[in-house]
Design a protein around this motif. Structure first.
Motif, PDB file in Angstrom:
ATOM      1  N   HIS A  91       0.796  -1.204   0.097  1.00 32.39           N
ATOM      2  CA  HIS A  91       0.008  -0.145  -0.086  1.00 32.39           C
ATOM      3  C   HIS A  91       0.918   1.328  -0.053  1.00 32.39           C
ATOM      4  CE1 HIS A  91       0.798  -1.012   4.228  1.00 32.39           C
ATOM      5  NE2 HIS A  91       0.726   0.250   4.370  1.00 32.39           N
ATOM      6  N   ASP A 142       3.264   2.324  -5.786  1.00 27.96           N
ATOM      7  CA  ASP A 142       2.495   1.892  -6.849  1.00 27.96           C
ATOM      8  C   ASP A 142       3.733   1.612  -7.917  1.00 27.96           C
ATOM      9  OD1 ASP A 142       0.154   2.136  -6.017  1.00 27.96           O
ATOM     10  OD2 ASP A 142       0.247   4.386  -6.300  1.00 27.96           O
ATOM     11  N   GLY A 171       4.220   1.708 -12.059  1.00 26.15           N
ATOM     12  CA  GLY A 171       3.557   2.175 -13.377  1.00 26.15           C
ATOM     13  C   GLY A 171       4.438   1.430 -14.494  1.00 26.15           C
ATOM     14  N   ALA A 176       0.829  12.916  -2.419  1.00 23.22           N
ATOM     15  CA  ALA A 176       0.391  11.634  -2.584  1.00 23.22           C
ATOM     16  C   ALA A 176       0.996  10.768  -3.347  1.00 23.22           C
ATOM     17  CB  ALA A 176      -1.120  11.903  -3.177  1.00 23.22           C
ATOM     18  N   ALA A 199       1.777   8.433  -6.448  1.00 25.66           N
ATOM     19  CA  ALA A 199       1.284   8.146  -8.098  1.00 25.66           C
ATOM     20  C   ALA A 199       0.188   7.425  -8.378  1.00 25.66           C
ATOM     21  CB  ALA A 199       2.444   7.793  -9.142  1.00 25.66           C
ATOM     22  N   ASP A 200      -0.877   8.021  -8.951  1.00 19.89           N
ATOM     23  CA  ASP A 200      -2.230   7.128  -9.337  1.00 19.89           C
ATOM     24  C   ASP A 200      -2.043   6.789 -10.950  1.00 19.89           C
ATOM     25  OD1 ASP A 200      -2.442   9.605 -10.877  1.00 19.89           O
ATOM     26  OD2 ASP A 200      -4.105  10.315  -9.748  1.00 19.89           O
ATOM     27  N   ASP A 201      -2.864   6.364 -11.455  1.00 18.14           N
ATOM     28  CA  ASP A 201      -2.924   5.745 -12.736  1.00 18.14           C
ATOM     29  C   ASP A 201      -2.667   6.742 -14.050  1.00 18.14           C
ATOM     30  OD1 ASP A 201      -3.064   3.245 -11.666  1.00 18.14           O
ATOM     31  OD2 ASP A 201      -5.014   2.859 -12.586  1.00 18.14           O
ATOM     32  N   SER A 243       6.282   4.710  -6.406  1.00 12.08           N
ATOM     33  CA  SER A 243       6.320   5.898  -5.755  1.00 12.08           C
ATOM     34  C   SER A 243       6.045   5.713  -4.328  1.00 12.08           C
ATOM     35  CB  SER A 243       5.198   6.907  -6.283  1.00 12.08           C
ATOM     36  OG  SER A 243       3.957   6.296  -6.164  1.00 12.08           O
TER      37      SER A 243
END
Length: 307
Positions: free
Chosen positions: A9, A12, A14, A270, A272-274, A297
């Motif tokens: 958690h 992430d 990519g 925060a 990284a998101d998608d 990240s």
């Protein structure tokens, strides 16, 4: 790297999608034509070199034979690079093209060493050679090698294919040198010109091959590909929105036409998101041609930085 940190958690990954990766076009037809042309020419050149007593022709035939082997190596490397990844070879066999380029360079250097050795012996005891035969056969060589070089011209951005291109171009120049040597032998009866031409030929090819050897060795030990500047890549990643620092940046060649990158991004606001990962992968692909991207990240540094 990320393997040392097991809390999923916190980070992430990519990954650039496989269909975005640069897939080198097939040069199978070029290799097949080049090998057939050169193998045929080696037989002709060796026969007439022996008949005319020309070391330059025999040496060039030996060199062309090493180039046929070089083309076979380059073809095998390119074909292996297209094999699909498996559970045992998760990258596939892309690196085979780097090995082929390296083996190709070594092969040429060994061939030129033996040519130079024989030429020095011949200089000590010059033998008469038939100038006209030498000129005609070498002129055919210019055409054969020149045509083969053109087959690989489009792919010369790839180190493996550039190796094939440079060898063929060098051979065309070598054949031109042999024509000149034949003309001087015919016009002035200079029997020493044949081994001297052989030594010059060897010197030119060694100079051209050295760069191929150095570059392929650099890629074999995971060096950053020559066309990339690591500082610029790092600055690009640090300039992405939300990135505070870049750790563990690694860039290496998967093969002679594909580059991979892994990095750990510290993103205090925060992780990284998608959307971020997709945009980052696209930026790296468009700016640097890096198609195989893995980014990790976290809000805080999670390990000691390697680079």
């Amino acid at each position: 790297m990320s393997a040392t940190h097991t809390h999923d958690h916190d980070h992430d990954h990519g990954h650039a999608h496989p269909h975005h990766a640069h897939v080198p076009e097939s040069f199978d037809r070029a290799f097949a034509i080049g090998i057939a042309l050169n193998a045929g020419f080696v037989a002709v050149e060796a026969f007439y070199g022996w008949k005319a007593g020309s070391l330059a022709l025999l040496a060039d035939a030996g060199h062309n034979l090493s180039d046929v082997a070089g083309l076979v190596l380059a073809w095998a490397g390119a074909a292996a690079g297209r094999l699909r990844p498996s559970e045992r070879h998760t990258y596939g066999f892309k690196r085979a093209s780097i090995l082929a380029a390296f083996a190709n360079a070594l092969l040429l250097l060994v061939a030129m060493g033996s040519l130079a050795w024989e030429a020095v012996h011949r200089l000590q005891a010059p033998a008469p050679a038939q100038g006209l035969t030498i000129m005609v056969v070498a002129a055919i060589g210019i055409v054969v090698n020149g045509l083969t070089a053109l087959l690989f011209l489009r792919g010369s951005h790839d180190l493996n294919l550039r190796g094939a291109f440079l060898h063929m171009l060098a051979d065309a120049l070598v054949s031109a040198g042999v024509v000149v040597a034949g003309a001087l032998t015919l016009g002035y009866g200079w029997s020493w010109i044949d081994p001297v031409a052989s030594l010059l030929i060897a010197a030119v090819i060694v100079v051209g091959t050295w760069s191929l050897l150095r570059q392929s060795l650099h890629l074999m030990v995971d060096g950053v590909p020559a066309h990339l500047n690591l500082v610029e890549v790092r600055e690009c990643l640090q300039g992405l929105p939300g990135v505070g620092a870049v750790h563990d940046l690694h860039v290496w060649a998967m093969g002679t036409s594909e580059v991979a990158l892994t990095a750990h991004l510290v993103m205090p606001a925060a992780p990284a998101d998608d959307a971020f990962l997709h945009a980052a992968a696209q930026t790296l692909r468009e700016r640097f041609g890096i198609a195989h991207v893995t980014l990790q990240s976290s809000r805080h540094p999670v390990m000691t930085a390697c680079v």
